[in-house]
Design an enzyme around this catalytic site. Structure first.
Site, mmCIF file in Angstrom:
data_model
loop_
_atom_site.group_PDB
_atom_site.id
_atom_site.type_symbol
_atom_site.label_atom_id
_atom_site.label_comp_id
_atom_site.label_asym_id
_atom_site.label_seq_id
_atom_site.Cartn_x
_atom_site.Cartn_y
_atom_site.Cartn_z
ATOM 1 N N ARG A 46 0.832 -1.214 0.000
ATOM 2 C CA ARG A 46 0.000 0.000 0.000
ATOM 3 C C ARG A 46 0.867 1.264 0.000
ATOM 4 N NH1 ARG A 46 -1.825 1.974 4.441
ATOM 5 N NH2 ARG A 46 -2.072 -0.046 5.471
ATOM 6 N N TYR A 97 -15.594 18.606 -14.711
ATOM 7 C CA TYR A 97 -15.891 17.183 -14.596
ATOM 8 C C TYR A 97 -16.924 16.933 -13.486
ATOM 9 C CZ TYR A 97 -15.452 12.239 -13.945
ATOM 10 O OH TYR A 97 -15.753 10.917 -13.830
ATOM 11 N N LYS A 193 -7.966 8.172 -18.905
ATOM 12 C CA LYS A 193 -8.303 8.733 -20.219
ATOM 13 C C LYS A 193 -7.112 8.593 -21.172
ATOM 14 C CE LYS A 193 -11.987 9.638 -17.861
ATOM 15 N NZ LYS A 193 -12.244 10.915 -17.208
HETATM 16 C C1 LIG Z 1 -12.618 11.262 -15.919
HETATM 17 C C2 LIG Z 1 -12.177 12.549 -15.359
HETATM 18 C C3 LIG Z 1 -11.883 12.669 -13.990
HETATM 19 C C4 LIG Z 1 -12.082 11.526 -13.010
HETATM 20 O O1 LIG Z 1 -11.180 10.477 -13.247
HETATM 21 P P1 LIG Z 1 -11.500 8.936 -12.894
HETATM 22 O O2 LIG Z 1 -10.258 8.258 -13.351
HETATM 23 O O3 LIG Z 1 -12.745 8.553 -13.623
HETATM 24 O O4 LIG Z 1 -11.693 8.861 -11.424
HETATM 25 C C5 LIG Z 1 -11.434 13.885 -13.529
HETATM 26 N N1 LIG Z 1 -11.287 14.940 -14.344
HETATM 27 C C6 LIG Z 1 -11.568 14.874 -15.656
HETATM 28 C C7 LIG Z 1 -11.403 16.078 -16.505
HETATM 29 C C8 LIG Z 1 -12.019 13.668 -16.212
HETATM 30 O O5 LIG Z 1 -12.310 13.617 -17.512
#
Ligand SMILES: *Cc1c(COP(=O)(O)O)cnc(C)c1O
Length: 375
Positions: A46, A97, A193
């Site tokens: 962890r 977001y 992403k």
């Molecule tokens: C998807 C996203 C997040 C959150 O990320 P996760 O990996 O889904 O927890 C935060 N900020 C933006 C701009 C995003 O597109």
């Protein structure tokens, strides 16, 4: 490997290679271990993991700071917000977001923070909101309106007033925008992403320069337990290796689609900073090295038409999320609380051949125009 002087496209490939000893693997493998034999610094899964370290080295080198990865983008965001003192003032984007907005609302509702929401594209509005502010949270380009905030101007103004500045740079990726170099204190990404890029994992990262800030993020991750999985870290690093070529292709596809959409009779507005007429174009040219691969468009105020377009695509995936090799899209107002126009469709442009993506989008627009009832 010292990344100084290398192009970011090279750093993405070369950084985070681990042990250079003869016979060592060229790629740091996924180390699936909850614990380690005593006598070396790594002790417990962890706290540390060699696969995390490889990814952190690469992301830190790209952003010009020290990176800590988290189990999701939201975990990274929550860790940063956890560092805000009780009752402190936070200025956050009114359009951003969904998860970030929901989290700052939740914190404000239970009195953890005092919250002011502003349109971060509107510089005077942001400046007017900064009153004994502890933290200015920025997102640029923004979700889902693809607005561009004046990062250098806002960061300097916030620092003058003693505020810490965080930038969610997910849409720009580490290759198109360097918030730390622009003066920000922390940059966060959803590595879910573009960084990982294949729509197959959830991961986040926060990068900072100040050692105390990094230490705080590290401690927060350890104590709150937002430890990423080693396989996710390994896949994300594998994805990062091809980010430069994926992004070049996706971005040129996005420019092509934005121009085609802009000329289409059913489309009332295209939001993409790469279009010379876009309100964010000049700012993006000044502070980014490319326009990214996410765009949005509107279809004359008709949510029914937008739904019909999304239902009619065949090649393009009708899904939420973004940043994968495959083109995906959705009507963003499906997520209430984000403030998206009801007919806005957000497109995450992938790396398929641009004519194939356009052909699918064009047939979906025609199908929607044919099936839509009167306005
Ligand atoms: C998807 C996203 C997040 C959150 O990320 P996760 O990996 O889904 O927890 C935060 N900020 C933006 C701009 C995003 O597109």
């Amino acid at each position: 490997m010292d990344p100084a002087g290398l192009d970011p496209a090279t750093i993405a490939v070369a950084a985070g290679r681990g042990d250079p000893a003869p016979g060592a693997p060229l790629n740091v493998p996924p180390v699936l271990a909850s614990t380690y034999r005593a006598g070396r610094p790594v002790s417990y899964g962890r706290v540390e993991n060699p696969t995390w370290t490889a990814l952190e080295e690469a992301l830190g080198a790209l952003e010009g700071g020290t990176a800590r990865i988290f189990s999701s983008g939201m975990a990274a965001i929550a860790a940063v917000l956890d560092g805000v003192p009780d009752g402190a003032h936070v200025v956050a984007p009114a359009g951003a977001y969904t998860g970030t907005r929901a989290l700052v609302h939740e914190l404000a509702e239970r009195g953890r923070i005092r919250l002011t929401e502003v349109d971060v594209v509107d510089t005077p509005a942001v400046l007017a909101a900064l009153h004994e502010t502890h933290l200015l949270w920025l997102e640029s380009p923004t979700n889902p309106l693809i607005g561009v905030a004046d990062l250098p101007g806002l960061i300097a103004a916030a620092h003058d007033r003693g505020a810490v500045v965080v930038v969610d740079s997910t849409f720009a990726t580490p290759l198109r925008q360097q918030p730390l170099a622009l003066g920000a204190d922390v940059v966060v990404h959803s590595a879910t992403k573009f960084i990982s890029g294949h729509s197959d994992l959830i991961l986040g990262v926060a990068v900072a320069r100040d050692p105390q800030r990094v230490e705080a993020l590290h401690g927060q991750r350890t104590l709150h337990g937002a430890a990423p999985g080693p396989m996710e870290a390994w896949l994300a690093l594998r994805g990062l290796r091809t980010l430069p070529v994926r992004l070049d292709r996706a971005e040129s596809n996005a420019g092509f689609l934005a121009r085609r959409l802009d000329e289409h009779g059913l489309v009332s507005r295209v939001r993409y900073p790469g279009l010379p007429g876009d309100p964010g174009h000049e700012r993006a040219r000044a502070q980014m090295s490319g326009f990214g691969a996410v765009l949005s468009f509107e279809v004359g105020g008709r949510p029914d038409v937008a739904e019909a377009v999304c239902a009619a695509v065949r090649l393009i995936g009708h899904t939420t999320s973004l940043g994968g090799v495959e083109t995906t899209m959705e009507r963003r107002a499906r997520h209430p609380g984000e403030g998206a126009p009801p007919d806005l469709i957000r497109v995450s442009v992938g790396i398929e051949h641009h004519e194939d993506i356009w052909a699918d989008l064009a047939q979906a627009l025609e199908a929607a125009a044919g099936s839509a009832g009167p306005a």
